[in-house]
Design a protein around this motif. Structure first.
Motif, PDB file in Angstrom:
ATOM      1  N   ILE A  22       0.842  -1.192   0.000  1.00  0.00           N
ATOM      2  CA  ILE A  22       0.000   0.000   0.000  1.00  0.00           C
ATOM      3  C   ILE A  22       0.881   1.247   0.000  1.00  0.00           C
ATOM      4  O   ILE A  22       1.901   1.309   0.690  1.00  0.00           O
ATOM      5  N   ASN A  23       0.487   2.245  -0.786  1.00  0.00           N
ATOM      6  CA  ASN A  23       1.133   3.553  -0.694  1.00  0.00           C
ATOM      7  C   ASN A  23       0.540   4.243   0.536  1.00  0.00           C
ATOM      8  O   ASN A  23      -0.564   4.783   0.502  1.00  0.00           O
ATOM      9  N   LEU A  24       1.266   4.175   1.650  1.00  0.00           N
ATOM     10  CA  LEU A  24       0.716   4.629   2.921  1.00  0.00           C
ATOM     11  C   LEU A  24       0.366   6.113   2.898  1.00  0.00           C
ATOM     12  O   LEU A  24      -0.666   6.526   3.449  1.00  0.00           O
ATOM     13  N   ARG A  25       1.179   6.903   2.272  1.00  0.00           N
ATOM     14  CA  ARG A  25       0.931   8.352   2.216  1.00  0.00           C
ATOM     15  C   ARG A  25      -0.358   8.650   1.446  1.00  0.00           C
ATOM     16  O   ARG A  25      -1.196   9.436   1.893  1.00  0.00           O
ATOM     17  N   ARG A  26      -0.521   8.009   0.296  1.00  0.00           N
ATOM     18  CA  ARG A  26      -1.707   8.260  -0.519  1.00  0.00           C
ATOM     19  C   ARG A  26      -2.969   7.672   0.119  1.00  0.00           C
ATOM     20  O   ARG A  26      -4.045   8.268   0.071  1.00  0.00           O
ATOM     21  N   HIS A  27      -2.820   6.496   0.741  1.00  0.00           N
ATOM     22  CA  HIS A  27      -3.988   5.777   1.252  1.00  0.00           C
ATOM     23  C   HIS A  27      -4.488   6.350   2.580  1.00  0.00           C
ATOM     24  O   HIS A  27      -5.703   6.394   2.824  1.00  0.00           O
ATOM     25  N   TYR A  28      -3.555   6.799   3.441  1.00  0.00           N
ATOM     26  CA  TYR A  28      -3.951   7.225   4.780  1.00  0.00           C
ATOM     27  C   TYR A  28      -3.749   8.710   5.046  1.00  0.00           C
ATOM     28  O   TYR A  28      -4.580   9.348   5.682  1.00  0.00           O
ATOM     29  N   GLY A  29      -2.623   9.251   4.605  1.00  0.00           N
ATOM     30  CA  GLY A  29      -2.343  10.658   4.877  1.00  0.00           C
ATOM     31  C   GLY A  29      -0.852  10.926   4.867  1.00  0.00           C
ATOM     32  O   GLY A  29      -0.027  10.010   4.871  1.00  0.00           O
ATOM     33  N   SER A  30      -0.501  12.196   4.872  1.00  0.00           N
ATOM     34  CA  SER A  30       0.903  12.582   4.667  1.00  0.00           C
ATOM     35  C   SER A  30       1.713  12.682   5.955  1.00  0.00           C
ATOM     36  O   SER A  30       2.924  12.882   5.908  1.00  0.00           O
ATOM     37  N   TRP A  31       1.044  12.560   7.108  1.00  0.00           N
ATOM     38  CA  TRP A  31       1.750  12.663   8.389  1.00  0.00           C
ATOM     39  C   TRP A  31       1.484  11.438   9.249  1.00  0.00           C
ATOM     40  O   TRP A  31       0.417  10.820   9.155  1.00  0.00           O
TER      41      TRP A  31
END
Length: 297
Positions: A22-31
């Motif tokens: 999963i692209n964690l930044r895109r899927h959940y958020g940038s911080w």
């Protein structure tokens, strides 16, 4: 029944290794908020998340250590931002703890916080019978491992609910998953059982609101929580993961299941542990931990 469930877990682990993460930044958020990021597994997890382009709010009790880790993150990954919050988690419920919690809320206000990694924990005093331990230190363990984790989670959840997405990763322990008892580390193990049960309940509560809640279960990892003398007593040192390797696997597992053992060799250890009768586990663990007690005394 156990063999079927264990085999399915192993197959799921292999399938995840082949799946695109999963692209964690895109899927959940940038911080992301990471507790206990200055040493061991927490530091490795902070580095791994920053490698994936996620900016970090770092929470720890030592200001100098926070600045050192923040500088190391900027040097390794210049594109990420960091914020630091000095917070002695053993002070939750006090005026000083409330002040620190206010600073955490202020630091995260307006940020797209998509991840919370509840890593901070205390495992000492250990290798002791309960009647031998300093009760105040046991109480501090409960405050950090249970109360602080709960309060930090409650502080971060409203923003995730407002945005309709997020992931909470609680770091559990193999002492509550792979074995029926963990004598002489009893209070530590009990606090981690709380973490495991809290995770499952929160997952049921918030899954339909777009928030994944997961308990990640490390077994033995090469960190400061594991003394060199105790490492020397281990029967199967190959099962002890490095913090960096574990963090890489842990990041891949975010969003995949409520309870997971990210490291492949430790998955195998979990499988093998299930083949051993509880009475044998109890005997072996007490024997090993009495060795630890003798070393540490």
């Amino acid at each position: 029944m156990y063999l079927s469930a264990a085999c399915l877990r192993l197959l799921a682990h292999l399938a995840l290794c082949l799946r695109r993460p999963i692209n964690l930044r895109r899927h959940y958020g940038s911080w992301a908020v990471v507790t206990g990021p200055t040493t061991g597994l927490g530091r490795s997890m902070a580095m791994e998340l920053s490698r994936r382009g996620i900016s970090l709010v770092l929470l720890d009790l030592d200001a100098a250590n926070l600045q050192y880790v923040s500088a190391a993150l900027h040097e390794a990954h210049p594109g990420v931002e960091t914020k630091t919050v000095v917070f002695d988690l053993s002070l939750v419920g006090t005026a000083a703890g409330d002040e620190s919690m206010g600073r955490l809320k202020e630091a995260t206000e307006g940020l797209d916080v998509g991840l919370l990694v509840n890593n901070a924990a205390v495992n000492r005093p250990g290798a002791l019978y309960v009647h031998e331990a300093d009760v105040e230190r046991l109480a501090r363990m409960v405050l950090v491992n249970v109360m602080a984790l709960t309060e930090v989670t409650a502080a971060v959840l409203p923003g995730m609910l407002e945005r309709g997405r997020g992931a909470i990763v609680n770091v559990g322990s193999g002492s509550t998953v792979a074995v029926p008892s963990f004598p002489l580390y009893t209070v530590y193990s009990a606090t981690k059982r709380y973490v495991q049960h809290l995770t499952r309940c929160l997952s049921v509560e918030y899954k339909h609101r777009g928030i994944d809640v997961q308990c990640q279960v490390p077994f033995y990892v090469h960190t400061g929580m594991l003394s060199p003398a105790i490492k020397a007593t281990m029967t199967f040192p190959a099962f002890v993961a490095t913090a960096d390797a574990y963090a890489r696997d842990a990041a891949r597992w975010i969003g995949h299941g409520v309870l997971c053992v990210p490291d492949a060799s430790q998955q195998l250890q979990w499988f093998l542990a299930g083949l051993v009768p509880d009475a044998v586990h109890d005997w072996y663990r007490l024997r090993q931990h009495l060795k630890h007690r003798a070393i540490l005394r």
